[in-house]
Design a protein around this motif. Structure first.
Motif, short mmCIF file in Angstrom:
data_model
loop_
_atom_site.label_atom_id
_atom_site.label_comp_id
_atom_site.label_asym_id
_atom_site.label_seq_id
_atom_site.Cartn_x
_atom_site.Cartn_y
_atom_site.Cartn_z
N ASN A 190 60.09 3.58 75.47
CA ASN A 190 59.07 2.85 74.72
C ASN A 190 59.75 2.10 73.58
O ASN A 190 60.37 2.73 72.71
N PRO A 191 59.66 0.78 73.51
CA PRO A 191 60.35 0.04 72.45
C PRO A 191 59.79 0.31 71.06
O PRO A 191 60.46 0.02 70.06
N ASP A 192 58.59 0.86 70.99
CA ASP A 192 58.01 1.25 69.70
C ASP A 192 58.54 2.63 69.34
O ASP A 192 58.17 3.63 69.96
N GLY A 193 59.39 2.71 68.34
CA GLY A 193 60.09 3.95 68.04
C GLY A 193 59.36 4.90 67.10
O GLY A 193 59.96 5.88 66.64
N GLN A 194 58.10 4.66 66.82
CA GLN A 194 57.34 5.51 65.90
C GLN A 194 56.57 6.59 66.67
O GLN A 194 56.40 6.50 67.88
N SER A 195 56.07 7.57 65.91
CA SER A 195 55.25 8.63 66.50
C SER A 195 54.06 8.94 65.59
O SER A 195 54.25 9.21 64.39
N PHE A 196 52.86 8.92 66.15
CA PHE A 196 51.64 9.26 65.42
C PHE A 196 50.69 9.99 66.37
O PHE A 196 50.53 9.60 67.53
N TYR A 197 50.05 11.02 65.85
CA TYR A 197 49.02 11.70 66.64
C TYR A 197 47.83 10.77 66.85
O TYR A 197 47.50 9.95 65.99
N ARG A 198 47.17 10.94 67.99
CA ARG A 198 45.82 10.42 68.18
C ARG A 198 44.87 11.54 67.78
O ARG A 198 45.27 12.71 67.73
N ALA A 199 43.62 11.22 67.50
CA ALA A 199 42.68 12.26 67.09
C ALA A 199 41.26 11.87 67.45
O ALA A 199 40.92 10.68 67.52
N VAL A 200 40.44 12.90 67.66
CA VAL A 200 39.00 12.73 67.86
C VAL A 200 38.31 13.01 66.53
O VAL A 200 38.59 14.03 65.88
N ALA A 201 37.44 12.12 66.12
CA ALA A 201 36.63 12.32 64.92
C ALA A 201 35.25 12.80 65.32
O ALA A 201 34.67 12.31 66.29
N LYS A 202 34.72 13.75 64.56
CA LYS A 202 33.36 14.23 64.74
C LYS A 202 32.65 14.12 63.40
O LYS A 202 33.18 14.54 62.36
N VAL A 203 31.45 13.54 63.39
CA VAL A 203 30.69 13.41 62.14
C VAL A 203 29.25 13.84 62.39
O VAL A 203 28.68 13.56 63.45
N ASP A 204 28.68 14.56 61.42
CA ASP A 204 27.30 15.03 61.58
C ASP A 204 26.33 14.11 60.84
O ASP A 204 26.73 13.08 60.28
N ARG A 205 25.07 14.50 60.81
CA ARG A 205 24.04 13.66 60.20
C ARG A 205 24.24 13.47 58.71
O ARG A 205 23.74 12.51 58.12
N ASN A 206 24.96 14.39 58.08
CA ASN A 206 25.19 14.31 56.65
C ASN A 206 26.47 13.56 56.29
O ASN A 206 26.84 13.49 55.12
N GLY A 207 27.15 13.03 57.30
CA GLY A 207 28.36 12.28 57.04
C GLY A 207 29.60 13.13 56.86
O GLY A 207 30.62 12.64 56.37
N GLN A 208 29.54 14.40 57.26
CA GLN A 208 30.69 15.30 57.14
C GLN A 208 31.59 15.14 58.37
O GLN A 208 31.14 15.26 59.50
N PHE A 209 32.88 14.89 58.11
CA PHE A 209 33.84 14.65 59.18
C PHE A 209 34.69 15.87 59.47
O PHE A 209 34.98 16.68 58.58
N SER A 210 35.11 15.98 60.72
CA SER A 210 36.21 16.86 61.11
C SER A 210 37.01 16.13 62.17
O SER A 210 36.50 15.22 62.85
N PHE A 211 38.28 16.51 62.33
CA PHE A 211 39.18 15.78 63.22
C PHE A 211 39.97 16.76 64.08
O PHE A 211 40.36 17.83 63.62
N THR A 212 40.21 16.36 65.32
CA THR A 212 41.01 17.14 66.25
C THR A 212 42.16 16.29 66.76
O THR A 212 41.94 15.28 67.45
N GLU A 213 43.38 16.67 66.41
CA GLU A 213 44.56 15.89 66.81
C GLU A 213 44.96 16.20 68.25
O GLU A 213 44.67 17.28 68.78
#
Length: 564
Positions: A191-214
């Motif tokens: 891969n010519p792009d030499g960087q590394s970053f996690y992807r993640a799923v965002a979850k948000v509830d009705r009150n705008g509270q977030f959680s993330f799963t990498e």
């Protein structure tokens, strides 16, 4: 940290004034509420019955890219190689910055994500900013998108309707080429792009509270959509996306992390998570159709998805491999002995990842447990004379399926606008099920009011043609991407969707696009009646903005099993 909603002045809006013939106001009071916690959610920031649209805003700074810099970042440490010694031709000034993709095929810049709460008529009620950071090394939870990556930020409600989910990158804003970077646990040296970053799923509830799963899935590419499933207290996500940005053969982790994934929800903050090997949910190979095998893992280049009647449906609408069509995950193993079929009435939702033999990943890839939905295109892209470009999908009922087709994206010459206007299947396709033949049939494609191929103006946008491409800067609608729908008691179907574009921009994914809506008759199957339906523009992205996904707010019950 408490979520901060930016609210906008409310007003009494007239459908006759605001959205012409589209009678959406009754919808806002007919949508009901999913059972919630004891307080009923009366003080919640997201109110049931509204829409949420994902929007991204580019941080317009010339300093984002240094003219002459060698790209992709870290390319010298890979075997994939770097761009020409001349370096990046443009600085970070919008929209000229996207001409850098002509030099660096992996080019992109991360940007903030906003969730706009809209009335069904399109009036903006509030905006919630997704947590992000400016600098690397910050341990706070964070998520960004790649601004010009048009397939990202699909929005879906969880299977119980209580949460909104989407995908992005764990990276600061204004970072180059993150969308084609590796993930930390799946590094492809080609891969010519030499960087590394996690992807993640965002979850948000009705009150705008977030959680993330990498996750380490989607190395070399991007996650596009996610749906949260809760089965007896076991919580996991079904996701769709693509992986790989290197040579052939691809590493095992890239093959495992492509297409559709099964990701167990994390309970810790991002800084405490340690994602492991990707766990695939499903896979398809053109060999099921009797065709020669493609590059291993590349048939699984997925984007749109939904869950209906205990079946996961997924679309593929881009790439030279595989088949651009609508698929379903077959948990019975009997629905499609030749690659196409319809789900078994005994089907159950997947409750575990797809099993596989590690020793055969490089030769035959993952086992196939997906089928092309009977009646939809089934000719591999490499031999098909015509292609479809399905994106978002929504079931109005068990016999009616709406498919957003984004168009072919042609921008190869001065005829780009006339080409877009001549497309017959770009827009909103209505498919109906023939119970006798057990196949789906395309009834018609709704296009009126989309103004396919008609350039529109964007305030402060450049006039004339882009010197880098020789084609007009002004964008025109080319089709539709993500969508959501609702069936009223009288059988009136209302569909909201975001548009795709074509232009002379270096990367058309960065074009300001629109949110549109249309109404259709559920029982109608005739093009003559459908010709009376007309799209209405509800919202338009401004200079430096893009609109991506659309969903109902958490807590909304649209009266159907499928409203993801």
């Amino acid at each position: 940290m408490q979520p901060v909603f930016r609210t906008f002045p409310t007003r009494r809006y007239s459908l006759a004034r605001g959205i012409s013939a589209l009678a959406l106001l009754p919808l806002s009071v007919s949508l009901t509420v999913v059972a919630q916690e004891p307080d009923g959610g009366h003080n919640a920031a997201f109110q049931p019955g509204n829409l949420i649209v994902s929007r991204s805003v580019y941080d317009n700074s010339s300093a984002n890219v240094q003219v002459g810099s060698t790209l992709p970042p870290g390319c010298a440490q890979t075997t994939g190689g770097c761009g020409a010694a001349t370096g990046a031709p443009n600085d970070g000034t919008y929209p000229f910055v996207w001409n850098n993709v002509l030099y660096d095929g992996s080019f992109g810049i991360t940007s903030k994500i906003f969730l706009d709460q809209l009335a069904p008529s399109g009036w903006r009620i509030s905006t919630l900013e997704v947590p992000s950071v400016m600098n690397a090394g910050t341990t706070a939870d964070q998520l960004v998108t790649s601004f010009s990556s048009k397939s990202e930020l699909g929005l879906h409600l969880s299977h119980d309707g209580k949460y909104l989910t989407f995908m992005g990158y764990v990276a600061p804003i204004n970072v180059l080429d993150v969308s084609n970077s590796n993930t930390p646990g799946v590094v492809d040296p080609t891969n010519p792009d030499g960087q590394s970053f996690y992807r993640a799923v965002a979850k948000v509830d009705r009150n705008g509270q977030f959680s993330f799963t990498e996750t380490n899935a989607y190395s070399g590419n991007n996650g596009r959509a996610a749906i949260l499933i809760d089965r007896g207290g076991k919580r996991f996500f079904y996701t769709s996306g693509n992986a790989g940005n290197g040579g052939n053969p691809q590493p095992n982790g890239v093959i495992l992390g492509a297409g559709s994934q099964y990701i167990v929800e994390a309970m810790q903050p991002e800084a405490q998570q340690a994602p492991g090997t990707p766990s695939p949910l499903a896979s398809f190979s053109v060999t099921q159709l009797g065709a020669p095998a493609d590059k291993v893992g590349k048939d699984d280049n997925f984007r749109g998805m939904t869950v209906f009647n205990n079946v996961v449906y997924i679309t593929k609408g881009s790439g030279s491999n595989g088949v651009n069509t609508v698929y379903f995950v077959d948990t019975t193993g009997t629905a499609c002995p030749s690659g196409t079929g319809v789900p078994s009435p005994k089907a159950a939702l997947p409750s575990a990842p797809l099993g596989y033999d590690p020793s055969t990943l490089q030769t035959t890839g993952l086992p196939s447990n997906m089928c092309i939905l009977s009646g939809f295109p089934s000719t591999p892209n490499k031999t098909a004379t015509t292609l479809s470009y399905p994106f978002g999908i929504w079931f109005a009922d068990a016999n009616t399926l709406y498919v957003a087709d984004e168009g072919d994206g042609y921008a190869g010459g001065a005829d780009l606008f006339t080409h877009a206007a001549a497309q017959s299947t770009a827009g909103l396709q209505k498919w109906v099920f023939n119970a006798t033949t057990k196949t789906w049939v395309l009834a018609y494609t709704l296009q009126n009011g989309l103004d396919l191929g008609k350039p529109y103006t964007v305030r402060n946008y450049p006039l004339g043609s882009n010197a880098a491409t020789g084609l007009p800067w002004s964008p025109a609608t080319d089709g539709l991407r993500n969508l959501i729908g609702y069936v009223g008691r009288d059988g009136t179907v209302t569909v909201w969707a975001t548009t795709s574009t074509v232009s002379g921009n270096g990367d058309t994914g960065a074009d300001p696009n629109k949110l549109v809506a249309i109404q259709d008759e559920l029982k109608n199957t005739g093009p003559a009646v459908a010709a009376n339906a007309h799209f209405v523009t509800l919202s338009s992205a401004k200079f430096g903005e893009v609109l991506r996904g659309v969903s109902f707010t958490p807590g909304t019950d649209a009266g159907r099993d499928d409203w993801h």
